[in-house]
Design an enzyme around this catalytic site. Structure first.
Site, PDB file in Angstrom:
ATOM      1  N   HIS A 162     -18.153  38.957 -20.227  1.00 21.49           N
ATOM      2  CA  HIS A 162     -17.327  38.623 -19.052  1.00 21.49           C
ATOM      3  C   HIS A 162     -17.447  37.146 -18.646  1.00 21.49           C
ATOM      4  CE1 HIS A 162     -21.056  39.631 -16.997  1.00 21.49           C
ATOM      5  NE2 HIS A 162     -20.819  40.925 -16.976  1.00 21.49           N
TER       6      HIS A 162
ATOM      7  N   HIS B  97     -12.158  39.787 -10.234  1.00 24.58           N
ATOM      8  CA  HIS B  97     -13.310  39.094 -10.815  1.00 24.58           C
ATOM      9  C   HIS B  97     -13.012  37.658 -11.243  1.00 24.58           C
ATOM     10  CE1 HIS B  97     -15.249  43.011 -10.953  1.00 24.58           C
ATOM     11  NE2 HIS B  97     -16.365  42.414 -11.298  1.00 24.58           N
TER      12      HIS B  97
ATOM     13  N   ALA C  78     -25.013  42.998 -10.781  1.00 28.93           N
ATOM     14  CA  ALA C  78     -25.252  44.344 -10.260  1.00 28.93           C
ATOM     15  C   ALA C  78     -26.326  45.084 -11.037  1.00 28.93           C
ATOM     16  CB  ALA C  78     -23.952  45.142 -10.274  1.00 28.93           C
ATOM     17  N   HIS C  79     -27.143  44.365 -11.825  1.00 29.58           N
ATOM     18  CA  HIS C  79     -28.204  45.012 -12.601  1.00 29.58           C
ATOM     19  C   HIS C  79     -29.486  45.067 -11.774  1.00 29.58           C
ATOM     20  CE1 HIS C  79     -26.340  44.751 -16.790  1.00 29.58           C
ATOM     21  NE2 HIS C  79     -25.413  44.331 -15.945  1.00 29.58           N
TER      22      HIS C  79
ATOM     23  N   ASP D 117     -14.691  46.227 -17.853  1.00 30.90           N
ATOM     24  CA  ASP D 117     -15.985  46.341 -17.173  1.00 30.90           C
ATOM     25  C   ASP D 117     -15.891  47.441 -16.124  1.00 30.90           C
ATOM     26  OD1 ASP D 117     -18.651  45.734 -16.731  1.00 30.90           O
ATOM     27  OD2 ASP D 117     -18.235  44.172 -15.265  1.00 30.90           O
TER      28      ASP D 117
ATOM     29  N   GLU E 141     -25.696  46.404 -22.291  1.00 27.24           N
ATOM     30  CA  GLU E 141     -25.631  45.198 -21.451  1.00 27.24           C
ATOM     31  C   GLU E 141     -26.935  45.093 -20.657  1.00 27.24           C
ATOM     32  OE1 GLU E 141     -22.796  43.170 -17.992  1.00 27.24           O
ATOM     33  OE2 GLU E 141     -22.513  45.266 -18.581  1.00 27.24           O
TER      34      GLU E 141
END
Length: 402
Positions: free
Chosen positions: A224, A264, A147-148, A286, A136
């Site tokens: 997602h 989410h 959150a990357h 996830d 991902e």
């Protein structure tokens, strides 16, 4: 081959998830496979070596998780010195949730991480089996990074060579998430698809047109849905619009991951997705390293995360960064939110992800000749026991031979 493995086992007094319905029938297994009893009766003229009374439990295929970053204190993108041990620890934990196979997921990381981790991914585990790795990132849009870590996000200026230089070998890779707007020529999607790798679209500012172009080039999954992409807009519905696009090739189903953890994705959004494109819906967790752990500080790749109030955030922020709900809980939440049938809720975590990976002949089904990976459930969809390759690997106070 052991005598036990060669045994013909008959499961009686059960309800099977088969042909999109619950049917009252026996399940027969031998040598790690689900078998058709009729030729055994008529050709071999033999009976079962053992019978197991299921007390009217539901027998369903084992759950399949297409996107899981870690769990039980393990982060697949962070714990690079203990990859095999980490995979095994998560694999052993997942069977308690009815998961029999999964795609360990690596979030956006330095190139050195991929080169170090990917060759260490084990082919066999002591629990749920590894179907291949889900990468991902890092080829995503910085504006939808979630959150990357932005410092490690890359573009595709060298086309497929950008991926090969960053990842190294793709031998153990099953899914790669990219932002479609980065692949202007479509070369990357086409090349990966020809290699048998599922291209998933996500962490993107892409328009519907970007998504349709990627789908025509072979992309078949959305990462997602609703999360880390442009919100639906009536003049350009973005990647969400792929669920009803009339530009998708007729021979292709667009699948999409959906995080039904109660955090989410709003229940109304779950209902919209389900009613709009039920055939493509794949429940995913996830999940992060905090799955199965207490609240506190944990890791997601290169970032610290904090679990508080039943939710996971990038430490010091209000940015959600993965789920801590196991897949069996997601199935129950999804069913309650949508009012769908028991069978559909189960198939969203079994048959649909298997079809997405094109492994529906062996996984995600109880059809004859498929792998004997299955679970017992009660009517509330709680997991009673888990079987992999014809062996019971987990049981909750049930009289079954582990």
């Amino acid at each position: 081959m052991s005598k036990r493995q060669n045994n013909l086992i008959q499961f009686i007094n059960c309800r099977l998830v088969r042909n999109h319905q619950l049917i009252k029938d026996d399940l027969w297994i031998r040598n790690g496979k689900i078998v058709n009893p009729e030729p055994i009766f008529f050709d071999e003229k033999c009976l079962a070596d053992s019978k197991i009374d299921c007390a009217n439990a539901i027998i369903a295929p084992g759950y399949i998780d297409l996107q899981i970053n870690g769990g039980y204190g393990v982060d697949f993108s962070y714990d690079t010195d203990t990859v095999k041990e980490g995979i095994n620890k998560v694999a052993a934990g997942l069977i308690t949730n009815g998961v029999t196979s999964f795609c360990p997921t690596l979030v956006t990381s330095p190139s050195a991480t991929y080169h170090k981790v990917l060759p260490q991914i084990p082919k066999t585990t002591n629990g749920a089996s590894v179907l291949g790795v889900h990468l991902e990132g890092p080829f995503i849009n910085t504006k939808k990074k979630g959150a990357h870590p932005e410092t490690h996000i890359q573009n595709l200026d060298k086309g497929i060579d950008s991926l090969l230089q960053t990842y190294g070998s793709l031998d153990r890779v099953k899914i790669i998430t990219i932002a479609p707007e980065l692949d202007g020529t479509g070369e990357v999607v086409q090349t990966l698809t020809k290699k048998g790798i599922i291209v998933s679209l996500g962490h993107s500012m892409g328009s519907l047109s970007d998504g349709e172009k990627a789908a025509k080039n072979g992309a078949s999954l959305i990462t997602h849905l609703f999360n880390a992409m442009l919100p639906f807009h009536h003049r350009d519905p973005g990647l969400v619009g792929l669920l009803t696009s009339d530009a998708i090739p007729q021979d292709r189903t667009i699948y999409y991951g959906l995080i039904a953890d109660g955090v989410h994705t709003h229940p109304a959004a779950l209902r919209i997705a389900h009613r709009t494109h039920p055939d493509g819906l794949c429940l995913v967790t996830d999940a992060i390293s905090a799955l199965g752990l207490e609240e506190g500080i944990h890791h997601l790749g290169q970032l610290n995360l904090e679990v508080k109030g039943g939710k996971a955030f990038i430490a010091g922020t209000d940015t959600l960064c993965g789920s801590i709900a196991p897949l069996d809980e997601c199935v129950r939440i999804f069913r309650k939110a949508t009012g769908c049938s028991i069978v559909y809720a189960i198939e969203a975590a079994t048959l649909h992800p298997a079809k997405c990976l094109n492994i529906q002949n062996t996984k995600g089904t109880l059809d004859f000749d498929s792998d004997a990976d299955f679970i017992f459930l009660n009517d509330d969809l709680n997991v009673l026991c888990t079987w992999i390759n014809g062996y019971c690997v987990h049981a909750n106070n049930l009289n079954v031979p582990i």
